[in-house]
Structures are given as C-alpha cells and as structure tokens.
Scaffold this motif. Sequence first.
Motif, short mmCIF file in Angstrom:
data_model
loop_
_atom_site.label_atom_id
_atom_site.label_comp_id
_atom_site.label_asym_id
_atom_site.label_seq_id
_atom_site.Cartn_x
_atom_site.Cartn_y
_atom_site.Cartn_z
N THR A 52 0.80 -1.20 0.05
CA THR A 52 -0.09 -0.17 -0.07
C THR A 52 0.76 1.32 -0.02
O THR A 52 0.41 2.31 -0.58
N ALA A 53 2.06 1.28 0.58
CA ALA A 53 3.02 2.43 0.57
C ALA A 53 3.47 2.81 -0.80
O ALA A 53 3.73 3.68 -1.02
N ARG A 54 3.45 1.58 -1.56
CA ARG A 54 4.12 1.97 -2.92
C ARG A 54 2.96 1.96 -3.86
O ARG A 54 3.24 2.39 -5.21
N THR A 55 1.68 1.85 -3.55
CA THR A 55 0.71 1.86 -4.51
C THR A 55 -0.12 3.00 -4.81
O THR A 55 -0.58 3.68 -3.57
N GLY A 56 -0.13 3.78 -5.92
CA GLY A 56 -0.50 5.21 -6.12
C GLY A 56 -2.01 4.67 -6.66
O GLY A 56 -2.48 3.88 -6.69
N ARG A 57 -2.62 6.03 -7.03
CA ARG A 57 -4.11 5.99 -7.55
C ARG A 57 -4.16 4.97 -8.92
O ARG A 57 -5.18 4.32 -8.53
N LEU A 58 -3.32 5.26 -9.75
CA LEU A 58 -3.57 4.40 -11.15
C LEU A 58 -3.26 2.90 -10.77
O LEU A 58 -3.99 2.09 -11.34
N ASP A 59 -2.16 2.75 -9.98
CA ASP A 59 -2.08 1.36 -9.61
C ASP A 59 -3.27 0.51 -8.88
O ASP A 59 -3.22 -0.51 -9.19
N PHE A 60 -3.72 1.40 -7.89
CA PHE A 60 -4.78 0.76 -7.13
C PHE A 60 -5.77 0.52 -8.12
O PHE A 60 -6.46 -0.67 -7.92
N VAL A 61 -6.23 1.47 -8.92
CA VAL A 61 -7.46 1.35 -10.00
C VAL A 61 -6.95 -0.19 -10.96
O VAL A 61 -7.66 -0.89 -11.06
N ARG A 62 -5.84 0.07 -11.31
CA ARG A 62 -5.42 -1.20 -12.13
C ARG A 62 -5.65 -2.31 -11.52
O ARG A 62 -6.16 -3.51 -11.88
N GLY A 63 -5.14 -2.66 -10.17
CA GLY A 63 -5.07 -3.83 -9.44
C GLY A 63 -6.39 -4.01 -9.08
O GLY A 63 -6.81 -5.42 -9.20
N LEU A 64 -7.24 -3.17 -8.65
CA LEU A 64 -8.85 -3.60 -8.59
C LEU A 64 -9.40 -4.34 -9.65
O LEU A 64 -10.22 -5.09 -9.51
N LEU A 65 -9.12 -3.61 -10.63
CA LEU A 65 -9.92 -3.92 -11.89
C LEU A 65 -9.47 -5.69 -12.29
O LEU A 65 -10.22 -6.34 -12.66
#
Length: 223
Positions: A52-65
């Motif tokens: 979570t410390a390394r995950t930004g907004r775009l990475d979070f959305v991509r990972g969730l998708l």
Amino acid sequence: MRTPAAAIWQTVHTERRRLVADLSDLEDAQWRTPSLCPGWDVHDVLAHLVDTARTGRLDFVRGLLAARMNFDRANERGIARQKRHDPKDTLEALTHATSLTRTPPASLETRLVEAIVHGEDVRRPLGIDGTYPEPAIAQALAYQLRTPVAFGGGRERAAGLRLVDRTTSTAWGTGDDVEADVIDLLLAVSGRPVQQNRFAGAGAARLVAAATRTTPDRKARDR
C-alpha cells in the motif's frame, strides 16, 4: 478544523519508521504469529503495508480491476507481490518506502487508519506496546465511523452506540454508551477483537460482538 495533508503524512511516515524499529529484532517464528487481521500473520501484514505504501491511485485502480473489483483479492495479490522469502527483506522494503506519499483514490485519512490499525494488528499479538498520537487516533476513528464496512470502515458496527474516549471524554454517535481508550474504540470499530474488559457501558458487549462477527469477505477490508 481539517488536518493539513502534510501533517497527516508526517504522522504516517513516523508510524512506519516506528513499526520498522519495533519489528527489527523479531525471531523467525514470530513472523508467523497470527495478527489481529483475520487470516494474516505478522509477515502478511508487513507485506501489505509495503504494497500500500508503494501503490498510487492508478496502480490501485488497475489492481482492483484485475481483481474483478474484489478488495480482498486485490489485497492478497498485493501481499504476494511484496512478501519476500525472508521477512527481514520485506522489512527492508518497508524501510525504503517509509517516506512515500502514494495513496489510493480515497480520503487521506485512510492512511492514518492503516498506519495505526495495522500497527496494532502486529504489535498486540507480539506483546509490543504501541503508542500513537491521540489526535490521529481520534481522526482515524471519526473516519471509520462515517465509512461503511463494505468500504473498509466500521459505521455499521457502531450503529446505535455512543462511543466515549475515557481520556478526553470526546464522544461520537448516539445510543448506548461504550467507554474505552480511543485506540480500543478504533480497533473494535475496524473489526478487530478487543477484550471486553477494556470497555465499559451498556453498549460494550454489542460493540465487542460486532467487532468479532465474521462476514464472507471480511478479511483486511480496512485497506
């Protein structure tokens, strides 16, 4: 008054560094200690914090998708991504990530929730005393109380209860009183098991029961 983003990040960065220091001398077996976060051991929680410390907004959305909008599946994949064979290497990864300011597309207060709740997830089972700035705990609790469980909060767990910080007498909500240290209120609202003798008031048993009640997809929903 709204807390400036810089002040929140300062608290989060300090808590990350403190956790690294607290875990630096663990024995091999201690890393496998079950945490307060259902289904995760101490090493799992650490890997989640790195992710979570390394995950930004775009990475979070991509990972969730990629996880088909399943928060739990996304979290599990994040752990697998960051969990090293040697827990000391995972701890080193968090050391290098302590000053990052990446965040998912959510309120910055979620970073306080994560730093404090996950800090206690590992410290309490290991017998390590944790201390946190009380204003930060109170801010994290207020956020959890207005956020549904489905989105990582605890609003439903505290429904019909009036939570009272026994140190400051600050109160949240209406209903049967539950008086406790604010850190215990935060943990219970976040779905963590807390001994009932830490609470007082007519609503204490109800909050403890709500905190330990299992749901099909409860694991690690507090981000």
